[in-house]
Write an enzyme that holds these catalytic residues in place. Structure first.
Site, short mmCIF file in Angstrom:
data_model
loop_
_atom_site.label_atom_id
_atom_site.label_comp_id
_atom_site.label_asym_id
_atom_site.label_seq_id
_atom_site.Cartn_x
_atom_site.Cartn_y
_atom_site.Cartn_z
N LYS A 262 101.40 71.39 2.97
CA LYS A 262 100.03 71.66 3.40
C LYS A 262 99.09 71.79 2.22
O LYS A 262 99.46 72.37 1.20
CB LYS A 262 99.97 72.97 4.22
N LYS B 267 107.77 76.66 6.05
CA LYS B 267 108.93 76.33 6.87
C LYS B 267 108.42 75.63 8.14
O LYS B 267 107.45 76.07 8.75
CB LYS B 267 109.69 77.61 7.22
N HIS C 55 101.04 75.99 19.01
CA HIS C 55 99.95 76.41 18.15
C HIS C 55 99.02 77.29 18.98
O HIS C 55 98.41 76.82 19.93
CB HIS C 55 99.22 75.18 17.61
N LYS D 73 94.61 68.19 16.61
CA LYS D 73 94.47 68.69 17.98
C LYS D 73 93.63 67.71 18.79
O LYS D 73 92.65 67.18 18.27
CB LYS D 73 93.74 70.03 17.97
N ASN E 104 90.58 80.20 9.90
CA ASN E 104 89.46 79.25 9.77
C ASN E 104 88.17 80.05 9.77
O ASN E 104 87.83 80.70 10.75
CB ASN E 104 89.45 78.26 10.93
N ARG F 136 85.08 79.43 10.07
CA ARG F 136 83.95 78.61 10.55
C ARG F 136 83.95 78.64 12.07
O ARG F 136 84.86 79.17 12.69
CB ARG F 136 84.13 77.17 10.08
#
Lengths: 175, 455
Positions: free
Chosen positions: B158, B201, B208, B237, B290, B292
């Protein structure tokens, strides 16, 4: 240059036309693709230099700043304007804003000033950093479209540049 | 409250923020690139200002252009929307240095939560279970290989910055890891200007689930429930819903309460979202926050009746939240369908063109947030989101039935869209059972998914 032969002049014109029509588009594409700041090509005794302005605008959108120059004695007043905006109106072209900010014309440039393509006619102040406003063509500075100190947006037309090639000189050449 | 807000974004979110400004009675200026001159946001705006060419680096991503536009148009605040400069703490700091307000968390809060890896440790210390991962950023490939070995494959690479699935890869072997690190690094550099990566991991069959929070300057915070964003394709998504079918009411409440306690304790401010992975046993692991407004925020608005963009602006203006947890009630079920300009028949490649006909669906509980109109030309320079169809019902089956009708009603002619994948989902047994996991669409394959629905 009164001693220049007519044949020489015609040959020069043909060469300049050749450069403007064939070489410039390819150079502009190249400059746009590479991200280089400046390109210079010599062909015969002519030199063509393309410069990208400091704010990083691409040559394609700012093709107007392309400028051909001869080391000495040459004259390029009738070099074809390569900017698309300039092509729309055969008699004049607009100098546009390179950024959103506050416009300041150069004090020494005023209506009637003679300028060449790429000459700085003013600047747009972006958070204190001036961005050059350049003439897209060779010509004479005409009417200003905004006042000094005005807020301007990106791409806004700031001043007209009256083309000299399109009128007097073309008429002279054709005669 | 602010006198005038510069909206430094495009597409549907520029329209959404403009609506919030109107609701608040605040003037708004839409900043746009040359490619968006004819956009809906520009047409609806009282005032619009061109900030640069189509290339986002010189327009929507250019801090000087955006701030200069705000100053010359007399704005006192900047709304960054999502993406672009929305989570850039450097930008937020420069905005403040020019005497303007960044609508989002204050710069020092953004900075505290800027590194995903550091945030995981920060909120881990405030009582949130976190997913096992690398200790800090990967220094080089060798460090990556050592950390992956310690965590155990499969692992997820990531990027520290950004979101939207860019620069993310799941790998199962050291060989895959080595190859993917290079790709992720260049993707992250291109997308966010920051190529630092870390490892997590990889949970095979995870869900999610994310918790929406709102915290004012005075440390008063509420959660607004959670959303399930398990329907993904390649970490992107494309359908979200609330409440999550993965957890029962007690588990949902517990997760949301733990989340709000942790972020308030860690000093978060403004609206934000805490993302969790939920394993098949129902354990939730915090992955990132996030800072925002998110694409899927309307799902929560449908359940709570609270305007999240208005809330975000009010908090940034220094106003108290004005409501407490007891005032937040979550009613019914909502689904959001991201309508993208993507060709489902050709590996979801982006499409562009002119919208020949656009008809938004309607009816009870149906909301369409979109910047489309008949005659609009979709420019090729930006992301493929055309709009969001958000549907509410008193329960999940009703919401799904209304969604089917709404998707059938939606007309976007002239542009290839992903509407078919949504229609396929709404007849898929796994989805209908509420058992979607983040890897499901990719495991089955989008093509097989679509084919199964066509039978």
């Amino acid at each position: 240059m009164p001693d220049r032969a007519e044949a020489d002049r015609l040959a020069d014109h043909a060469q300049i036309d050749g450069l403007a029509d064939e070489l410039l588009p390819a150079l502009i594409a190249k400059l746009g693709a590479t991200g280089l700041a400046e390109l210079e090509v010599r062909e015969g005794d002519w030199k063509v230099r393309l410069r990208r302005s400091a704010d990083g605008s691409t040559a394609a959108s700012r093709a107007a700043s392309a400028r051909a120059a001869r080391p000495a004695g040459g004259h390029l007043e009738h070099a074809h304007p390569v900017a698309t905006e300039a092509a729309v109106d055969p008699y004049r072209a607009a100098a546009t804003s390179p950024a959103v900010g506050i416009y300041q014309p150069r004090p020494e440039i005023s209506s009637g000033s003679r300028v060449r393509a790429g000459d700085r006619i003013g600047s747009v102040d972006v958070l204190g950093i001036p961005q050059e406003v350049v003439s897209p063509v060779d010509g004479i500075v005409g009417a200003g479209l905004v006042e000094s100190g005005d807020a301007v947006e990106y791409g806004q037309e700031l001043a007209w540049i009256e083309l000299i090639s399109s009128t007097a000189e073309r008429a002279g050449r054709d005669a | 409250m602010f006198a005038k807000i510069l909206i430094a974004n495009r597409g549907e979110i520029a329209v959404r923020v403009l609506r919030a400004c109107r609701t608040l009675g605040v003037e708004a200026v839409v900043a746009y690139s040359e490619a968006d001159r004819e956009s809906l946001a520009v047409q609806l705006a009282d005032e619009a200002i061109c900030i640069g060419p189509a290339d986002a680096k010189r327009s929507y991503l250019s801090a000087p252009a955006v701030i200069s536009a705000a100053i010359v148009s007399g704005c006192d605040a900047i709304h960054p929307g999502y993406g672009f400069l929305s989570e850039d703490e450097g930008f937020a700091e420069v905005v403040r240095a020019h005497g303007l307000t960044f609508i989002g968390p204050p710069p020092q809060v953004l900075e505290r939560f800027a590194s995903k890896e550091a945030t995981r440790r920060l909120l881990g210390a405030e009582g949130l279970a976190t997913i096992p991962g690398s200790n800090g950023m990967l220094r080089d490939d060798l460090h990556g290989l050592e950390e992956a070995e310690r965590i155990g494959y499969p692992v997820l690479i990531k990027p520290s910055a950004g979101g939207g699935g860019k620069g993310m890869r799941m790998v199962r072997t050291p060989r895959e890891l080595e190859a993917a690190l290079k790709i992720c690094r260049s993707e992250a550099r291109a997308a966010f200007g920051d190529d630092s990566l870390y490892l997590e991991k990889w949970l095979e069959d995870n869900r999610h689930v994310e918790v929406q929070v709102a915290v004012d300057r005075f440390g008063h915070g509420v959660h607004l429930g959670e959303r399930d964003c398990s329907v993904q394709r390649r970490h992107q998504k494309f359908l979200e819903e609330a409440p999550t079918p993965a957890l029962d009411e007690a588990a949902r409440n517990e997760l949301a309460e733990r989340a709000i306690r942790a972020v308030v304790a860690a000093g978060y401010e403004n609206v934000g979202t805490l993302e969790f992975l939920v394993d098949p046993a129902g354990n939730a692991y915090f992955i990132e926050i996030n800072c925002r407004i998110q694409v899927e925020h309307p799902v929560t608005e449908m359940l709570t009746g609270i305007d999240l963009v208005v809330t975000q602006i009010r908090i940034a203006a220094g106003e108290p939240l004005g409501f407490s947890q007891g005032d937040v009630t979550l009613r019914g079920h909502a689904l959001e369908f991201r309508i993208n300009a993507e060709d489902t028949a050709h590996d979801f490649r982006p499409s562009t063109g002119v919208v020949e006909r656009y008809l938004a669906p309607g009816g009870p509980g149906v909301r369409m947030d979109s910047h489309l109109f008949t005659g609009y030309e979709v420019p090729p320079f930006y992301d493929s989101l055309l709009g969001k169809l958000v549907v509410w019902g008193p329960d999940r089956p009703t919401a799904i039935a209304r969604s089917r009708a709404a998707l059938d009603e939606l007309v976007v002619d002239g542009i290839v869209t992903n509407i078919a994948i949504h229609q396929a989902l709404l007849v898929n047994d796994t989805f209908l059972a509420g058992e979607m996991t983040t890897n499901l669409v990719d495991r089955i394959g989008s093509a097989a998914f679509l084919a199964a629905a066509a039978r």
